[in-house]
Design a protein around this motif. Structure first.
Motif, mmCIF file in Angstrom:
data_model
loop_
_atom_site.group_PDB
_atom_site.id
_atom_site.type_symbol
_atom_site.label_atom_id
_atom_site.label_comp_id
_atom_site.label_asym_id
_atom_site.label_seq_id
_atom_site.Cartn_x
_atom_site.Cartn_y
_atom_site.Cartn_z
ATOM 1 N N GLU A 62 0.834 -1.204 0.000
ATOM 2 C CA GLU A 62 0.000 0.000 0.000
ATOM 3 C C GLU A 62 0.866 1.250 0.000
ATOM 4 O O GLU A 62 0.604 2.212 -0.737
ATOM 5 N N GLU A 63 1.927 1.249 0.801
ATOM 6 C CA GLU A 63 2.836 2.402 0.880
ATOM 7 C C GLU A 63 3.512 2.664 -0.461
ATOM 8 O O GLU A 63 3.564 3.810 -0.938
ATOM 9 N N ALA A 64 4.058 1.610 -1.066
ATOM 10 C CA ALA A 64 4.791 1.773 -2.321
ATOM 11 C C ALA A 64 3.862 2.169 -3.466
ATOM 12 O O ALA A 64 4.245 2.951 -4.346
ATOM 13 N N ALA A 65 2.642 1.646 -3.455
ATOM 14 C CA ALA A 65 1.680 1.993 -4.512
ATOM 15 C C ALA A 65 1.341 3.480 -4.463
ATOM 16 O O ALA A 65 1.230 4.132 -5.509
ATOM 17 N N VAL A 66 1.188 4.023 -3.252
ATOM 18 C CA VAL A 66 0.906 5.460 -3.096
ATOM 19 C C VAL A 66 2.039 6.296 -3.681
ATOM 20 O O VAL A 66 1.813 7.377 -4.235
ATOM 21 N N GLN A 67 3.260 5.772 -3.587
ATOM 22 C CA GLN A 67 4.430 6.499 -4.092
ATOM 23 C C GLN A 67 4.620 6.327 -5.603
ATOM 24 O O GLN A 67 5.576 6.865 -6.165
ATOM 25 N N GLY A 68 3.742 5.581 -6.235
ATOM 26 C CA GLY A 68 3.786 5.460 -7.695
ATOM 27 C C GLY A 68 4.550 4.277 -8.228
ATOM 28 O O GLY A 68 4.766 4.172 -9.447
ATOM 29 N N TYR A 69 4.960 3.358 -7.368
ATOM 30 C CA TYR A 69 5.662 2.164 -7.841
ATOM 31 C C TYR A 69 4.655 1.132 -8.358
ATOM 32 O O TYR A 69 3.504 1.091 -7.909
ATOM 33 N N GLU A 70 5.104 0.325 -9.292
ATOM 34 C CA GLU A 70 4.296 -0.793 -9.786
ATOM 35 C C GLU A 70 4.527 -1.956 -8.830
ATOM 36 O O GLU A 70 5.579 -2.594 -8.846
ATOM 37 N N VAL A 71 3.552 -2.226 -7.987
ATOM 38 C CA VAL A 71 3.750 -3.117 -6.845
ATOM 39 C C VAL A 71 3.220 -4.525 -7.122
ATOM 40 O O VAL A 71 2.119 -4.692 -7.635
ATOM 41 N N LYS A 83 -10.251 -17.836 3.953
ATOM 42 C CA LYS A 83 -10.819 -17.108 2.827
ATOM 43 C C LYS A 83 -11.240 -15.694 3.212
ATOM 44 O O LYS A 83 -11.196 -14.789 2.375
ATOM 45 N N THR A 84 -11.627 -15.512 4.468
ATOM 46 C CA THR A 84 -12.010 -14.171 4.935
ATOM 47 C C THR A 84 -10.811 -13.236 4.911
ATOM 48 O O THR A 84 -10.899 -12.099 4.433
ATOM 49 N N GLN A 85 -9.672 -13.705 5.411
ATOM 50 C CA GLN A 85 -8.465 -12.882 5.381
ATOM 51 C C GLN A 85 -8.007 -12.650 3.949
ATOM 52 O O GLN A 85 -7.574 -11.544 3.593
ATOM 53 N N LEU A 86 -8.103 -13.670 3.107
ATOM 54 C CA LEU A 86 -7.711 -13.525 1.702
ATOM 55 C C LEU A 86 -8.570 -12.471 1.018
ATOM 56 O O LEU A 86 -8.060 -11.641 0.258
ATOM 57 N N ALA A 87 -9.877 -12.486 1.287
ATOM 58 C CA ALA A 87 -10.778 -11.497 0.691
ATOM 59 C C ALA A 87 -10.418 -10.087 1.140
ATOM 60 O O ALA A 87 -10.452 -9.142 0.338
ATOM 61 N N SER A 88 -10.047 -9.939 2.408
ATOM 62 C CA SER A 88 -9.645 -8.634 2.933
ATOM 63 C C SER A 88 -8.362 -8.148 2.267
ATOM 64 O O SER A 88 -8.244 -6.974 1.884
ATOM 65 N N ILE A 89 -7.408 -9.061 2.098
ATOM 66 C CA ILE A 89 -6.143 -8.714 1.440
ATOM 67 C C ILE A 89 -6.399 -8.279 0.005
ATOM 68 O O ILE A 89 -5.882 -7.262 -0.461
ATOM 69 N N ALA A 90 -7.206 -9.058 -0.712
ATOM 70 C CA ALA A 90 -7.500 -8.743 -2.114
ATOM 71 C C ALA A 90 -8.202 -7.393 -2.238
ATOM 72 O O ALA A 90 -7.906 -6.610 -3.151
ATOM 73 N N GLU A 91 -9.107 -7.106 -1.323
ATOM 74 C CA GLU A 91 -9.817 -5.831 -1.364
ATOM 75 C C GLU A 91 -8.868 -4.658 -1.107
ATOM 76 O O GLU A 91 -8.905 -3.650 -1.820
ATOM 77 N N ARG A 92 -8.014 -4.792 -0.102
ATOM 78 C CA ARG A 92 -7.060 -3.726 0.207
ATOM 79 C C ARG A 92 -6.100 -3.475 -0.954
ATOM 80 O O ARG A 92 -5.812 -2.318 -1.298
ATOM 81 N N LEU A 93 -5.612 -4.539 -1.552
ATOM 82 C CA LEU A 93 -4.680 -4.378 -2.666
ATOM 83 C C LEU A 93 -5.378 -3.764 -3.879
ATOM 84 O O LEU A 93 -4.810 -2.890 -4.550
ATOM 85 N N SER A 94 -6.585 -4.199 -4.156
ATOM 86 C CA SER A 94 -7.342 -3.625 -5.274
ATOM 87 C C SER A 94 -7.602 -2.139 -5.043
ATOM 88 O O SER A 94 -7.469 -1.317 -5.957
ATOM 89 N N ASP A 95 -7.965 -1.784 -3.812
ATOM 90 C CA ASP A 95 -8.208 -0.378 -3.475
ATOM 91 C C ASP A 95 -6.941 0.462 -3.631
ATOM 92 O O ASP A 95 -7.007 1.662 -3.926
ATOM 93 N N ALA A 96 -5.782 -0.175 -3.439
ATOM 94 C CA ALA A 96 -4.502 0.531 -3.568
ATOM 95 C C ALA A 96 -4.046 0.624 -5.024
ATOM 96 O O ALA A 96 -3.010 1.240 -5.310
ATOM 97 N N GLY A 97 -4.793 0.010 -5.932
ATOM 98 C CA GLY A 97 -4.433 0.056 -7.345
ATOM 99 C C GLY A 97 -3.500 -1.052 -7.780
ATOM 100 O O GLY A 97 -2.943 -1.008 -8.891
#
Length: 285
Positions: A62-71, A83-97
């Motif tokens: 999330e930090e590196a994505a905000v700085q413009g890196y291709e993460v 699966k609940t934790q995996l869904a949370s991870i996928a959502e956070r990463l998608s939200d970060a671009g």
């Protein structure tokens, strides 16, 4: 394809490999400093640390994505609880671009939860509403310490339909890598391959790391070349620092070959980016 049919160093191939290099970083305290040594917008793979767990990987992504890196975060299956934790991870990463993830099994002896292999997690990932454009899986040019060659091949064949590319484990010998690519193609796996190579590092430290991560015969490649005396000469001449020149040069003639389908190099930096980037820019110039 006959290995060795192409042998001369291809300067265009060298440039193509190094310009599009992906840099693997560990999510430790030095992470921010390591990023500063790399060009803005670089492609950054972030490992899952046995000491810090999967959460630190997601936070660094999330930090590196905000700085413009291709993460490209590593979502190691054996570190994800369910699966609940995996869904949370996928959502956070998608939200970060984040649009690209790498799915290894993970080096944790006991899984944190229900996922025991990369295949298990890949199947669960397919069921989520948050999808990724690119998904990477692991390849082993020198095999695995605890998994036989036939089992590795079967595992890759199962994972391949869920993936868009392969990243190889660390290897020092271009011939070993190319032979493995050929055997992979012969089995019908045609995914693009990113070749995992070591960065620039003190020889002694690199050999210690290589032994820890299970690299086998290719350690001998550092010593052999033309025998032990040549190895010692190179070691002294380089002031004890390994640089992957021979590896890059050996792969360069095959970069544009559609049969091999080499997409680039994945550099295991071991958080030694300043020296690595200096070497890379020197080769590019």
């Amino acid at each position: 394809m006959a290995l060795g049919a192409q042998s001369a160093v291809d300067q265009d191939g060298v440039s193509n490999l190094l310009r599009g290099a992906r840099f693997e970083l560990m999510p430790f305290d030095s992470f921010g400093d390591e990023l500063e040594s790399l060009p803005a917008g670089s492609s950054i793979a972030i490992t899952t640390s046995q000491q810090l767990g999967i959460e630190q990987t997601v936070e660094r992504a999330e930090e590196a994505a905000v700085q413009g890196y291709e993460v490209v975060p590593h979502i190691a299956a054996r570190y994800v609880e369910d699966k609940t934790q995996l869904a949370s991870i996928a959502e956070r990463l998608s939200d970060a671009g984040v649009s690209d993830v790498f799915i290894p099994g993970g080096d944790r002896e006991e899984p944190a939860g229900e996922f025991t292999s990369a295949y298990d997690l890949l199947e669960a990932l397919d069921e989520l509403p948050h999808s990724f454009e690119e998904i990477g899986i692991t390849g082993y040019p020198e095999g695995h310490d605890f998994i036989g060659e036939e089992e590795l091949a079967t595992a890759m064949d199962r994972k391949a339909p869920h993936a868009t590319y392969v990243v190889t484990q660390l290897c020092y010998d271009p011939e070993t890598i190319l032979e493995w690519v050929e055997s992979t193609r012969e089995r019908g796996v045609d995914l693009p391959i990113e070749i995992g190579i070591p960065g620039v590092m003190n020889y002694q430290k690199l050999l210690q790391i290589s032994q820890k991560v299970g690299v086998g015969d290719s350690i001998k490649f550092l010593r052999k070349t033309t025998g032990i005396f040549e190895f010692v000469r190179q070691l002294v001449g380089s002031r004890g620092v390994y640089k992957p020149n021979d590896l890059i040069d050996g792969l360069s003639p095959y970069v544009e070959d559609e049969y091999y389908n080499i997409r680039g190099v994945h550099i295991y930096t071991f958080n030694q980016t300043p020296d690595l980037e200096s070497w890379r820019q020197t080769r590019l110039s």
